[in-house]
Design a protein around this motif. Sequence first.
Motif, PDB file in Angstrom:
ATOM      1  N   TYR A  36      22.446 -13.518 -63.474  1.00  0.00           N
ATOM      2  CA  TYR A  36      23.114 -12.233 -63.662  1.00  0.00           C
ATOM      3  C   TYR A  36      22.308 -11.076 -63.086  1.00  0.00           C
ATOM      4  O   TYR A  36      22.870 -10.041 -62.703  1.00  0.00           O
ATOM      5  N   LEU A  37      20.994 -11.236 -62.999  1.00  0.00           N
ATOM      6  CA  LEU A  37      20.158 -10.225 -62.353  1.00  0.00           C
ATOM      7  C   LEU A  37      20.535 -10.029 -60.888  1.00  0.00           C
ATOM      8  O   LEU A  37      20.335  -8.954 -60.319  1.00  0.00           O
ATOM      9  N   LYS A  38      21.093 -11.071 -60.287  1.00  0.00           N
ATOM     10  CA  LYS A  38      21.389 -11.036 -58.861  1.00  0.00           C
ATOM     11  C   LYS A  38      22.661 -10.256 -58.533  1.00  0.00           C
ATOM     12  O   LYS A  38      22.802  -9.737 -57.422  1.00  0.00           O
ATOM     13  N   SER A  39      23.585 -10.203 -59.464  1.00  0.00           N
ATOM     14  CA  SER A  39      24.831  -9.469 -59.231  1.00  0.00           C
ATOM     15  C   SER A  39      25.605  -9.365 -60.539  1.00  0.00           C
ATOM     16  O   SER A  39      25.421 -10.165 -61.451  1.00  0.00           O
ATOM     17  N   ASN A  40      26.478  -8.365 -60.635  1.00  0.00           N
ATOM     18  CA  ASN A  40      27.258  -8.154 -61.852  1.00  0.00           C
ATOM     19  C   ASN A  40      28.469  -9.091 -61.865  1.00  0.00           C
ATOM     20  O   ASN A  40      29.499  -8.813 -61.261  1.00  0.00           O
TER      21      ASN A  40
END
Length: 256
Positions: free
Chosen positions: A145-149
């Motif tokens: 989830y840190l990589k994209s919403n």
Amino acid sequence: MKPLVSIITPMFNSEDFISETINSVISQTYTNWELFLIDDCSTDKTLQIVNQFVSQYPNIKLLKNDTNLGAAITRNKGIEVSQGKYIAFLDADDLWKPQKLQHQIAFMETQNCDVSFSSYEQMNETGKPLNKLIKALRELTYQKYLKSNYIGNLTGMYNVEVLGKIMVPNLRKRQDWAMWLMAIKKSGKPAKGIQESLAVYRVRKDSMSSNKINLIKYNYWVYRKGLGFSTLKSVFYMLGFLYEHFFVKSKLVIKV
């Protein structure tokens, strides 16, 4: 007794859409809910429209800001007074399908998950379907989830009894992403995605999804201010976001 769900809806000059949004809650097949409509100093007919619903439905409650405070603080005012086991979010121009709460609560109760979300569809500003389905991942870890919403805020729900009340960081945009990151991190378990489409997101002229420059700018500030990363670390994650968003997440957008 079925668990209570608290629904948080911030409003600002929402007269064109708020009736349809509220009616999508009233039409839910799941009936144990409370809806907090928090007005951020609207200057149009939003309050006149909302007061008609408040007078008819005791589980629809209106809160009003004395000054314009922005979406994050406005959402938090609803969270603070909520009493539900679960908290869900619905912006003043989006819609839920009638089975949204029923299916999502059943999913969370049987899957024993703390954070859940679902697939959803898109429509344009006038309500015309854009024939796009945003497919939910089956599981979403904090690192992923840190990589994209990956969570459409109108589909997200978390368990207050397990996580407590997760407040929304005071960011101008993308504060929902930062909040769901905190929820998943606090849970220590992946969020779980419902494959069924349970909501419809309205793409407006000022929507983040319609402006790629703002998407990049405000996502950077989630890393820098929302999560407190250093400038170098924020840039590093932002580069990862660009790849994830345009080459990985884009595959979850399906034409229907």
